[in-house]
Design an enzyme around this catalytic site. Structure first.
Site, PDB file in Angstrom:
ATOM      1  N   LYS A  28       2.317  12.478  -7.654  1.00 14.88           N
ATOM      2  CA  LYS A  28       1.130  12.585  -6.795  1.00 14.88           C
ATOM      3  C   LYS A  28       0.753  14.036  -6.560  1.00 14.88           C
ATOM      4  O   LYS A  28      -0.424  14.375  -6.458  1.00 14.88           O
ATOM      5  CB  LYS A  28       1.384  11.904  -5.446  1.00 14.88           C
ATOM      6  CG  LYS A  28       1.257  10.391  -5.490  1.00 14.88           C
ATOM      7  CD  LYS A  28       1.125   9.839  -4.076  1.00 14.88           C
ATOM      8  CE  LYS A  28       1.111   8.316  -4.076  1.00 14.88           C
ATOM      9  NZ  LYS A  28       1.123   7.775  -2.709  1.00 14.88           N
TER      10      LYS A  28
ATOM     11  N   LYS B 222       0.146   2.631 -14.842  1.00 13.28           N
ATOM     12  CA  LYS B 222       0.188   1.603 -13.808  1.00 13.28           C
ATOM     13  C   LYS B 222      -1.218   1.270 -13.309  1.00 13.28           C
ATOM     14  O   LYS B 222      -2.040   2.169 -13.140  1.00 13.28           O
ATOM     15  CB  LYS B 222       1.042   2.142 -12.648  1.00 13.28           C
ATOM     16  CG  LYS B 222       1.406   1.124 -11.600  1.00 13.28           C
ATOM     17  CD  LYS B 222       2.207   1.736 -10.465  1.00 13.28           C
ATOM     18  CE  LYS B 222       1.316   2.438  -9.469  1.00 13.28           C
ATOM     19  NZ  LYS B 222       1.961   2.722  -8.176  1.00 13.28           N
TER      20      LYS B 222
ATOM     21  N   LYS C 240      -4.916   1.372  -7.236  1.00 15.94           N
ATOM     22  CA  LYS C 240      -6.146   1.412  -6.437  1.00 15.94           C
ATOM     23  C   LYS C 240      -6.774   2.794  -6.475  1.00 15.94           C
ATOM     24  O   LYS C 240      -7.927   2.960  -6.147  1.00 15.94           O
ATOM     25  CB  LYS C 240      -5.884   0.949  -5.000  1.00 15.94           C
ATOM     26  CG  LYS C 240      -4.690   1.546  -4.307  1.00 15.94           C
ATOM     27  CD  LYS C 240      -4.499   1.029  -2.877  1.00 15.94           C
ATOM     28  CE  LYS C 240      -3.545  -0.115  -2.764  1.00 15.94           C
ATOM     29  NZ  LYS C 240      -2.589  -0.074  -1.663  1.00 15.94           N
TER      30      LYS C 240
HETATM   31  P1  AMP Z   1       0.859   0.574  -2.755  1.00 15.40           P
HETATM   32  O1  AMP Z   1      -0.446   0.043  -3.172  1.00 15.40           O
HETATM   33  O2  AMP Z   1       1.249   1.793  -3.528  1.00 15.40           O
HETATM   34  O3  AMP Z   1       1.027   0.709  -1.290  1.00 15.40           O
HETATM   35  O4  AMP Z   1       1.920  -0.524  -3.213  1.00 15.40           O
HETATM   36  C1  AMP Z   1       2.196  -1.669  -2.432  1.00 15.40           C
HETATM   37  C2  AMP Z   1       3.127  -2.603  -3.182  1.00 15.40           C
HETATM   38  O5  AMP Z   1       2.493  -3.075  -4.375  1.00 15.40           O
HETATM   39  C3  AMP Z   1       4.444  -1.955  -3.625  1.00 15.40           C
HETATM   40  O6  AMP Z   1       5.487  -2.912  -3.525  1.00 15.40           O
HETATM   41  C4  AMP Z   1       4.177  -1.610  -5.052  1.00 15.40           C
HETATM   42  O7  AMP Z   1       5.365  -1.536  -5.807  1.00 15.40           O
HETATM   43  C5  AMP Z   1       3.300  -2.771  -5.500  1.00 15.40           C
HETATM   44  N1  AMP Z   1       2.428  -2.377  -6.606  1.00 15.40           N
HETATM   45  C6  AMP Z   1       1.421  -1.468  -6.594  1.00 15.40           C
HETATM   46  N2  AMP Z   1       0.851  -1.351  -7.797  1.00 15.40           N
HETATM   47  C7  AMP Z   1       1.516  -2.210  -8.615  1.00 15.40           C
HETATM   48  C8  AMP Z   1       1.411  -2.547 -10.002  1.00 15.40           C
HETATM   49  N3  AMP Z   1       0.488  -1.996 -10.780  1.00 15.40           N
HETATM   50  N4  AMP Z   1       2.258  -3.476 -10.489  1.00 15.40           N
HETATM   51  C9  AMP Z   1       3.194  -4.061  -9.702  1.00 15.40           C
HETATM   52  N5  AMP Z   1       3.347  -3.787  -8.400  1.00 15.40           N
HETATM   53  C10 AMP Z   1       2.540  -2.867  -7.853  1.00 15.40           C
END
Ligand code: AMP
Ligand code: TRP
Length: 347
Positions: free
Chosen positions: A123, A206, A209
């Site tokens: 990041k 990956k 968002k």
């Molecule tokens: P975040 O959006 O970074 O707060 O992620 C929230 C949850 O979603 C965490 O458990 C991440 O590991 C999961 N997550 C986010 N992006 C992905 C992705 N592309 N594939 C699988 N899990 C994801």
């Protein structure tokens, strides 16, 4: 000082997980996290789910958007099947135990541990002099989220594995430094076909968002037509689907679509390949698009309906925060006691 021995049975099973309301939820969040949060809830384990707004502000958030995204994430959780009566659903900033424990963990975690966090390095990139101090300390706050509830299991996507390992190190060091068996050594729960959903534009990145390209992801707010178009336009190679899953090894884009299909249909990738061996993407993509629309559209519709009543969402979050506080407050108060802080008995 005697080495404290961890007896897992000393800790009642409790699940905690969090998602940042720093943008709309994606199919990656849904398959990697949310869908599995619902399964854990339905297995009857105590489940605590948190919209981590304090984590979100480690990078700039427009206040009005942050509010909107937090409510939208809450609506997304409920639409996906989180029942606020059975699970505890709340936003982090309403329960002050998180930041209080995070400060204490800032004194437990070592600079060297934090410097090894790959998500921070990704990041911060070349900009590491200019990112917030909070972004660096972020994983200590995550450890506090988990351990303020003495959570034993944390369902997450693959990208969070290192942060859970850090949480375990912090718990072990705290227990060891103070000669207590106070915090559990939490287990990550990384399971299923979609622990790492990849971008629809690049199967080596990956799905996120924060990706500048909206074509790279499916948002929980996308309508049926948009979902269908994004899948039909997803990047693939020219080969048909292989005869076995091993044949996907060097085909990241194809593998991603097969994994998404498997996760949506509650199948294994091998079962999907068994059904579509030798199929062209011209056949597979429309089938995947139909499946994605069938599974996602009801959630989108329900989320939009819930968003009509913001006051109701705020009430649900307030009630969740009250229940979360009832668990976390006494745990953090005990931490203050363990580390030698005077907590006035005259208050
Ligand atoms: P975040 O959006 O970074 O707060 O992620 C929230 C949850 O979603 C965490 O458990 C991440 O590991 C999961 N997550 C986010 N992006 C992905 C992705 N592309 N594939 C699988 N899990 C994801
Ligand atoms: N760091 C996680 C992410 O970006 C979100 C998060 C914060 C979290 N606190 C947590 C996940 C506690 C699990 C448990 O995905």
């Amino acid at each position: 000082m005697a080495e404290p021995v961890q007896t897992p049975q000393a800790f009642a099973p409790r699940i905690f997980s969090g998602i940042q309301p720093s943008g709309g939820l994606t199919l990656g969040n849904y398959l990697g996290a949310l869908k599995r949060f619902v399964q854990k809830q339905d297995e009857g384990i105590e489940t605590v789910y948190c919209l981590v707004d304090m984590h979100a502000i480690t990078v700039w958030q427009d206040p009005a958007r942050l509010r909107q995204q937090t409510r939208e994430a809450a609506a997304g959780f409920i639409a996906a099947g989180i029942d606020p009566a059975r699970s505890i659903l709340f936003n982090q900033s309403q329960v002050s135990a998180h930041v209080e424990l995070a400060w204490i963990f800032n004194t437990v975690a070592r600079m060297g541990w934090m410097s090894r966090m790959t998500q921070f390095k990704d990041k911060a990139g070349k900009n590491s002099e200019n990112v917030s101090l909070g972004l660096f300390a972020y994983p200590a706050l995550m450890a506090a989220d988990i351990l303020a509830y003495k959570a034993t299991h944390v369902p997450v996507g693959e990208d969070q594995k290192q942060h859970i390992e850090l949480t375990r190190d912090i718990a072990a060091k705290f227990n060891n430094d103070y000669g207590v068996n106070f915090f559990p050594i939490t287990e990550p729960v990384i399971e299923g076909a979609a622990t790492r959903v990849m971008s629809l534009r690049d199967g080596t990145k990956k799905m996120s968002k924060s990706d500048p390209s909206d074509q790279s992801r499916i948002n929980l707010t996308d309508d049926a037509d948009t979902i269908s178009k994004k899948i039909r336009k997803a990047k693939t190679d020219p080969e048909p689907l292989p005869e076995t899953v091993d044949g996907l090894a060097d085909r990241p884009d194809a593998r991603n679509l097969v994994n998404i299909y498997a996760a949506l249909a509650d199948m294994t990738p091998a079962q999907v390949i068994a059904e579509y061996a030798g199929a062209q993407f011209g056949t597979f993509k429309p089938a995947l698009a139909d499946l994605a629309v069938a599974k996602m559209s009801p959630i989108t519709t329900e989320m939009t309906r819930l968003m009509q009543d913001e006051a109701e969402i705020d009430r649900i979050l307030a009630k969740g925060a009250e229940r979360a506080d009832a668990i976390a407050r006494p745990i953090v108060d005990e931490v203050y006691d363990i580390i030698g802080m005077i907590r006035s008995r005259y208050r």
